[in-house]
Enzyme design. Structure first.
Site, mmCIF file in Angstrom:
data_model
loop_
_atom_site.group_PDB
_atom_site.id
_atom_site.type_symbol
_atom_site.label_atom_id
_atom_site.label_comp_id
_atom_site.label_asym_id
_atom_site.label_seq_id
_atom_site.Cartn_x
_atom_site.Cartn_y
_atom_site.Cartn_z
ATOM 1 C CG ASN A 9 -1.690 1.251 1.437
ATOM 2 O OD1 ASN A 9 -1.873 2.011 0.413
ATOM 3 N ND2 ASN A 9 -2.285 1.409 2.493
ATOM 4 C CD1 TRP A 10 3.108 0.824 -2.905
ATOM 5 C CD2 TRP A 10 3.833 2.063 -4.805
ATOM 6 N NE1 TRP A 10 3.903 0.128 -3.949
ATOM 7 C CE2 TRP A 10 4.194 1.119 -5.025
ATOM 8 C CE3 TRP A 10 3.810 3.283 -5.699
ATOM 9 C CZ2 TRP A 10 4.713 0.503 -6.263
ATOM 10 C CZ3 TRP A 10 4.299 2.996 -6.989
ATOM 11 C CH2 TRP A 10 5.018 1.586 -7.128
ATOM 12 C CE LYS A 11 -0.238 3.382 4.715
ATOM 13 N NZ LYS A 11 -0.248 3.527 6.235
ATOM 14 C CG HIS A 95 -6.159 1.937 5.071
ATOM 15 N ND1 HIS A 95 -5.575 2.886 5.979
ATOM 16 C CD2 HIS A 95 -4.968 1.330 4.968
ATOM 17 C CE1 HIS A 95 -4.365 2.780 6.415
ATOM 18 N NE2 HIS A 95 -3.962 1.837 5.633
ATOM 19 C CD GLU A 97 -3.107 5.828 6.549
ATOM 20 O OE1 GLU A 97 -3.095 5.772 5.393
ATOM 21 O OE2 GLU A 97 -2.214 5.365 7.228
ATOM 22 N N GLY A 173 2.334 2.498 10.594
ATOM 23 C CA GLY A 173 3.436 3.694 10.452
ATOM 24 C C GLY A 173 3.923 4.146 11.763
ATOM 25 C CB SER A 212 4.853 -1.559 12.035
ATOM 26 O OG SER A 212 4.722 -0.158 12.124
ATOM 27 N N GLY A 233 2.816 -0.906 4.161
ATOM 28 C CA GLY A 233 2.756 0.454 3.970
ATOM 29 C C GLY A 233 4.119 0.825 3.642
ATOM 30 N N GLY A 234 4.773 1.548 4.823
ATOM 31 C CA GLY A 234 6.302 1.925 4.697
ATOM 32 C C GLY A 234 7.100 0.964 3.972
#
Ligand code: PGA
Length: 248
Positions: A9-11, A95, A97, A173, A212, A233-234
């Protein structure tokens, strides 16, 4: 046997240039990754680019969101059919967010889920509790509510056609990963809740962990009985880290 799925998930990160570099790095590094299904979810403007860059590889492309409506006068929105049309096969929905910053309710997410299925996409339904909810002992009731939001309205068949992602909000994150035991407990709970409607669907549905996940904790998390992969994510923004997780 559930095939593991690792999704990036590159956001809202990157540029056309960095997306091209990352996609090329992932494509080149896929050697030896045969058992795991690999997926990248770039921002909307780079979806077509990702589909072209990954053509002929085993890496699938998905979007991070799609609209509640099928089409028409909804300025600024992107339909699930459009996402499908440019070559995506997955879409992340619900998600935390989106829930937190864009007011997405279970009702909105259920509508998006139905649109995704109608368009022929596989939705990845995100569920997860905040730290305050966990501390109040509400983890199970919160993830149950998120799951039921779709399961009760769209039915168990809709769950069979999607993927679930457990993402504790406090782990996203933050570098604070759920322990494998904490994650497994919630994954098992989610699977049991699906099993109450259909044992067959419960046995087949993939439940990813997100929050994470990194190369150094991926193996331990994914070794748990009910963890079928990761939503990253990250660590999905660096080809070598993402590929290391896929190998785990
Ligand atoms: P993280 O994000 O891996 O950076 O914690 C996961 C997610 O939000 O999907």
């Amino acid at each position: 046997m559930r095939q593991p799925l690792v999704a990036g998930n590159w956001k809202m990160n990157g540029s056309k240039a960095s997306a091209e570099t990352l996609l090329a790095g992932i494509k080149e590094g896929m050697g030896g990754i045969s058992k795991t299904e690999v997926l990248v979810c770039p921002p909307f403007p780079y979806l077509g680019l990702a589909v072209s860059a990954l053509a002929g590889s085993r890496v699938a492309v998905g979007a991070q969101n799609a609209c509640t409506e099928a089409g028409g006068a909804f300025t600024g929105e992107v339909s699930a059919a459009m996402v499908k049309d440019v070559g995506c096969i997955y879409v992340i929905l619900g998600h935390s967010e989106r829930r937190q910053y864009y007011g997405e309710t279970d009702e909105i997410i259920a509508k998006k889920y139905a649109q995704a299925l109608a368009a022929g996409l596989t939705p990845i339904l995100c569920v997860g509790e905040t730290l305050a909810e966990r501390e109040r002992g509400e983890t199970q009731s919160v993830v149950a509510r998120h799951l039921d939001g779709v399961m009760e309205t769209a039915g168990i068949e809709a769950i069979a056609r999607g993927v679930i992602a457990y993402e504790p909000v406090w782990a996203i994150g933050t570098g604070m990963t759920a322990t494998p035991e904490q994650a497994q407990e919630v994954h098992a709970f989610l699977r049991q809740r699906v099993a109450a409607k259909s044992a067959e669907v419960a046995a087949g549905v993939r439940i990813l962990y997100g929050g994470s996940m990194k190369p150094d904790n991926a193996l331990e998390l994914m070794s748990q009985a009910d963890i079928d992969g990761g939503l990253i994510g990250g660590a999905s923004l660096k080809a070598s880290d993402f590929l290391a997780i896929c190998r785990a």
